[in-house]
Design a protein around this motif. Structure first.
Motif, PDB file in Angstrom:
ATOM      1  N   MET A  66       0.819  -1.213   0.000  1.00  0.00           N
ATOM      2  CA  MET A  66       0.000   0.000   0.000  1.00  0.00           C
ATOM      3  C   MET A  66       0.851   1.260   0.000  1.00  0.00           C
ATOM      4  O   MET A  66       0.486   2.256  -0.623  1.00  0.00           O
ATOM      5  CB  MET A  66      -0.963  -0.018   1.182  1.00  0.00           C
ATOM      6  N   LEU A  67       1.987   1.217   0.677  1.00  0.00           N
ATOM      7  CA  LEU A  67       2.913   2.356   0.629  1.00  0.00           C
ATOM      8  C   LEU A  67       3.418   2.556  -0.794  1.00  0.00           C
ATOM      9  O   LEU A  67       3.450   3.682  -1.298  1.00  0.00           O
ATOM     10  CB  LEU A  67       4.092   2.140   1.576  1.00  0.00           C
ATOM     11  N   GLY A  68       3.790   1.465  -1.452  1.00  0.00           N
ATOM     12  CA  GLY A  68       4.272   1.552  -2.830  1.00  0.00           C
ATOM     13  C   GLY A  68       3.212   2.117  -3.763  1.00  0.00           C
ATOM     14  O   GLY A  68       3.519   2.934  -4.636  1.00  0.00           O
ATOM     15  N   GLU A  69       1.977   1.693  -3.581  1.00  0.00           N
ATOM     16  CA  GLU A  69       0.883   2.216  -4.400  1.00  0.00           C
ATOM     17  C   GLU A  69       0.667   3.710  -4.178  1.00  0.00           C
ATOM     18  O   GLU A  69       0.184   4.409  -5.064  1.00  0.00           O
ATOM     19  CB  GLU A  69      -0.409   1.451  -4.107  1.00  0.00           C
ATOM     20  N   ALA A  70       1.061   4.189  -2.989  1.00  0.00           N
ATOM     21  CA  ALA A  70       0.936   5.615  -2.670  1.00  0.00           C
ATOM     22  C   ALA A  70       2.205   6.394  -3.002  1.00  0.00           C
ATOM     23  O   ALA A  70       2.289   7.596  -2.735  1.00  0.00           O
ATOM     24  CB  ALA A  70       0.585   5.787  -1.194  1.00  0.00           C
ATOM     25  N   ARG A 112      -0.214  10.724   6.777  1.00  0.00           N
ATOM     26  CA  ARG A 112      -0.283   9.775   5.654  1.00  0.00           C
ATOM     27  C   ARG A 112       0.185   8.389   6.109  1.00  0.00           C
ATOM     28  O   ARG A 112      -0.389   7.372   5.727  1.00  0.00           O
ATOM     29  CB  ARG A 112       0.583  10.295   4.498  1.00  0.00           C
ATOM     30  N   PHE A 113       1.227   8.360   6.940  1.00  0.00           N
ATOM     31  CA  PHE A 113       1.712   7.113   7.511  1.00  0.00           C
ATOM     32  C   PHE A 113       0.591   6.386   8.256  1.00  0.00           C
ATOM     33  O   PHE A 113       0.332   5.205   8.018  1.00  0.00           O
ATOM     34  CB  PHE A 113       2.889   7.402   8.456  1.00  0.00           C
ATOM     35  N   SER A 114      -0.089   7.097   9.151  1.00  0.00           N
ATOM     36  CA  SER A 114      -1.174   6.492   9.928  1.00  0.00           C
ATOM     37  C   SER A 114      -2.321   6.033   9.049  1.00  0.00           C
ATOM     38  O   SER A 114      -2.894   4.961   9.277  1.00  0.00           O
ATOM     39  CB  SER A 114      -1.691   7.486  10.977  1.00  0.00           C
ATOM     40  N   GLU A 115      -2.661   6.826   8.055  1.00  0.00           N
ATOM     41  CA  GLU A 115      -3.750   6.468   7.145  1.00  0.00           C
ATOM     42  C   GLU A 115      -3.453   5.147   6.417  1.00  0.00           C
ATOM     43  O   GLU A 115      -4.288   4.238   6.378  1.00  0.00           O
ATOM     44  CB  GLU A 115      -3.956   7.593   6.123  1.00  0.00           C
ATOM     45  N   ILE A 116      -2.253   5.031   5.869  1.00  0.00           N
ATOM     46  CA  ILE A 116      -1.900   3.829   5.120  1.00  0.00           C
ATOM     47  C   ILE A 116      -1.731   2.636   6.066  1.00  0.00           C
ATOM     48  O   ILE A 116      -2.139   1.517   5.740  1.00  0.00           O
ATOM     49  CB  ILE A 116      -0.645   4.064   4.254  1.00  0.00           C
ATOM     50  N   ALA A 117      -1.177   2.856   7.260  1.00  0.00           N
ATOM     51  CA  ALA A 117      -1.028   1.776   8.236  1.00  0.00           C
ATOM     52  C   ALA A 117      -2.394   1.206   8.614  1.00  0.00           C
ATOM     53  O   ALA A 117      -2.574  -0.018   8.698  1.00  0.00           O
ATOM     54  CB  ALA A 117      -0.286   2.268   9.481  1.00  0.00           C
ATOM     55  N   GLN A 119      -5.131   1.302   6.804  1.00  0.00           N
ATOM     56  CA  GLN A 119      -5.653   0.583   5.639  1.00  0.00           C
ATOM     57  C   GLN A 119      -5.041  -0.817   5.562  1.00  0.00           C
ATOM     58  O   GLN A 119      -5.739  -1.792   5.275  1.00  0.00           O
ATOM     59  CB  GLN A 119      -5.361   1.357   4.346  1.00  0.00           C
ATOM     60  N   ALA A 120      -3.746  -0.917   5.835  1.00  0.00           N
ATOM     61  CA  ALA A 120      -3.073  -2.218   5.807  1.00  0.00           C
ATOM     62  C   ALA A 120      -3.574  -3.112   6.937  1.00  0.00           C
ATOM     63  O   ALA A 120      -3.763  -4.310   6.756  1.00  0.00           O
ATOM     64  CB  ALA A 120      -1.555  -2.033   5.900  1.00  0.00           C
ATOM     65  N   ILE A 134      -8.727  -6.266  16.544  1.00  0.00           N
ATOM     66  CA  ILE A 134      -7.348  -6.054  16.132  1.00  0.00           C
ATOM     67  C   ILE A 134      -7.010  -4.604  16.427  1.00  0.00           C
ATOM     68  O   ILE A 134      -7.660  -3.687  15.936  1.00  0.00           O
ATOM     69  CB  ILE A 134      -7.154  -6.364  14.641  1.00  0.00           C
ATOM     70  N   THR A 135      -5.995  -4.398  17.264  1.00  0.00           N
ATOM     71  CA  THR A 135      -5.536  -3.064  17.602  1.00  0.00           C
ATOM     72  C   THR A 135      -4.114  -2.896  17.110  1.00  0.00           C
ATOM     73  O   THR A 135      -3.460  -3.867  16.712  1.00  0.00           O
ATOM     74  CB  THR A 135      -5.622  -2.818  19.115  1.00  0.00           C
ATOM     75  N   MET A 136      -3.619  -1.665  17.159  1.00  0.00           N
ATOM     76  CA  MET A 136      -2.278  -1.425  16.622  1.00  0.00           C
ATOM     77  C   MET A 136      -1.672  -0.183  17.241  1.00  0.00           C
ATOM     78  O   MET A 136      -2.369   0.791  17.512  1.00  0.00           O
ATOM     79  CB  MET A 136      -2.370  -1.251  15.095  1.00  0.00           C
TER      80      MET A 136
END
Length: 142
Positions: A66-70, A112-117, A119-120, A134-136
């Protein structure tokens, strides 16, 4: 479609028995497991730590994709998954998986980091498999 196989052999009763876990790729080859490694601090592996390893590795790959796609290429993603096994009315249940993520990603901001994380976290196949909370914790490192 892709299929992968894990297998287990158990010998003996619950408390006095023992088993081995293997994977078709040989990553695990008759790795020991038992009551002591699952419920105490004994030697060997257990299903919960294997689920944790599966969840952590799946998330890391999904996050990289997902990072690569962004338009971002991570230098490193380190993920651990803490799986909680609780005693419940009818025995035991895995009740949560908590991801802890540290990543070094050039040229990305915290939002942006948090948004993509996130999504993953929602999108990785093992997250979809687990019918649990599921938490993170995700932290961008330099």
């Amino acid at each position: 479609m892709t299929t992968k196989t894990g297998s287990a052999v158990w010998k003996g009763g619950f408390k006095d028995g023992s088993g081995t876990i293997s994977t078709e790729t040989g990553a695990l080859n008759n790795a020991p497991y038992g009551v002591a490694s699952r419920f105490e601090s004994g030697q060997g592996t257990n299903p919960e730590e294997l689920i944790g390893a599966a969840h952590a590795s799946c998330f890391s790959m999904a996050f990289s994709l997902m990072l690569g796609e962004a338009g971002f290429t991570p230098d490193e993603i380190r993920t651990s998954a803490k799986i909680t096994l609780d005693k419940v009315a009818d025995g035991f249940a895995v009740t949560s998986s908590h991801l802890t993520v540290e990543a070094r990603i050039p040229n990305i901001d915290e939002a942006r980091f948090s948004e993509i994380a996130n999504q993953a976290k929602a999108g990785c196949p093992i997250s979809k498999l687990l019918n649990t909370k599921i938490t993170m914790d995700a932290r961008l490192t330099t």
